[in-house]
Design a protein around this motif. Sequence first.
Motif, mmCIF file in Angstrom:
data_model
loop_
_atom_site.group_PDB
_atom_site.id
_atom_site.type_symbol
_atom_site.label_atom_id
_atom_site.label_comp_id
_atom_site.label_asym_id
_atom_site.label_seq_id
_atom_site.Cartn_x
_atom_site.Cartn_y
_atom_site.Cartn_z
ATOM 1 N N ASP A 2 18.140 33.027 11.073
ATOM 2 C CA ASP A 2 18.284 33.716 9.929
ATOM 3 C C ASP A 2 18.423 35.054 10.244
ATOM 4 N N HIS A 85 23.766 35.966 10.193
ATOM 5 C CA HIS A 85 22.693 36.032 10.787
ATOM 6 C C HIS A 85 22.519 37.362 11.751
ATOM 7 N N GLU A 119 18.977 35.852 1.485
ATOM 8 C CA GLU A 119 19.522 34.746 2.162
ATOM 9 C C GLU A 119 18.712 33.489 2.122
ATOM 10 N N THR A 178 25.192 28.123 7.732
ATOM 11 C CA THR A 178 25.289 28.957 6.612
ATOM 12 C C THR A 178 25.938 28.509 5.429
#
Length: 260
Positions: A2, A85, A119, A178
């Motif tokens: 992340d 990321h 996110e 993702t």
Amino acid sequence: MDASSDTTPTTTTAAPAPAAPGRMAPGIWHVPFPVGHVYLVRLSDGGFAAVDTGVPGSAPAVLDALAAIGGRPDALRQIVITHFHIDHMGSAADLVAATGARVLAGAADAPYIRGTATEPTPLLTAKERALHEQALAGLAAAGTPPLRHVRVDTELHDGDTLDGWPEGTRVLHVPGHTPGSIVLHLPAAGVMFTGDTMGLGPDGRLVLGPFNVDRDEAIASFRRLAALPGVDTLCVSHGEPLRTGAARALQEAAPETDWL
């Protein structure tokens, strides 16, 4: 990873790249970083593209690598971000400021890169959780600067081709790590830029990238890539890139069993 973590199993520092760029294939160079490699590609007009940008603070090392292969800062025309990321988009804003390059990224990740959406949180296995904590500590210990978001000029979709690249470079949407992860496939050269859909583990085995928002989807994306014909070179973001033998490594991979 992340926006505050990393997917590298064995790295605890985010220091700039200590090594000169290495040639992966004609017109493609690997810029090694302890956390999140960068790749430079010569475009058909003589300029260059960067695939990913490293963690925040990596821009000077990327520009040094560009100079080492004959490119001035304004020769960087494109920055392709494989996903949002921090070790992939981390230095994009600084590179845009220094070069004027355009930013391209998967459409579903574009809001996170721009900073206009929150996110998604990865779903971690027990093994991944320990790795995640180690990675966070490593970034903090390295003094990694804060993340700066950046505009996305072009949103990419599955099946798109990249303008100005030396051959028909295909964009593949590979969700799971993702929502908007992408890889780039150069069929004629047998080269693939994998992002974090996969990486090379410390034992030299090709593994599923950890820290996925949807593990099953990430495995399906891995299997889609493994079925592509003629892939011989993998430009991975973590671990040593595979200059040859990628097809066999893909066939022997067992992503369903990784990180459990």
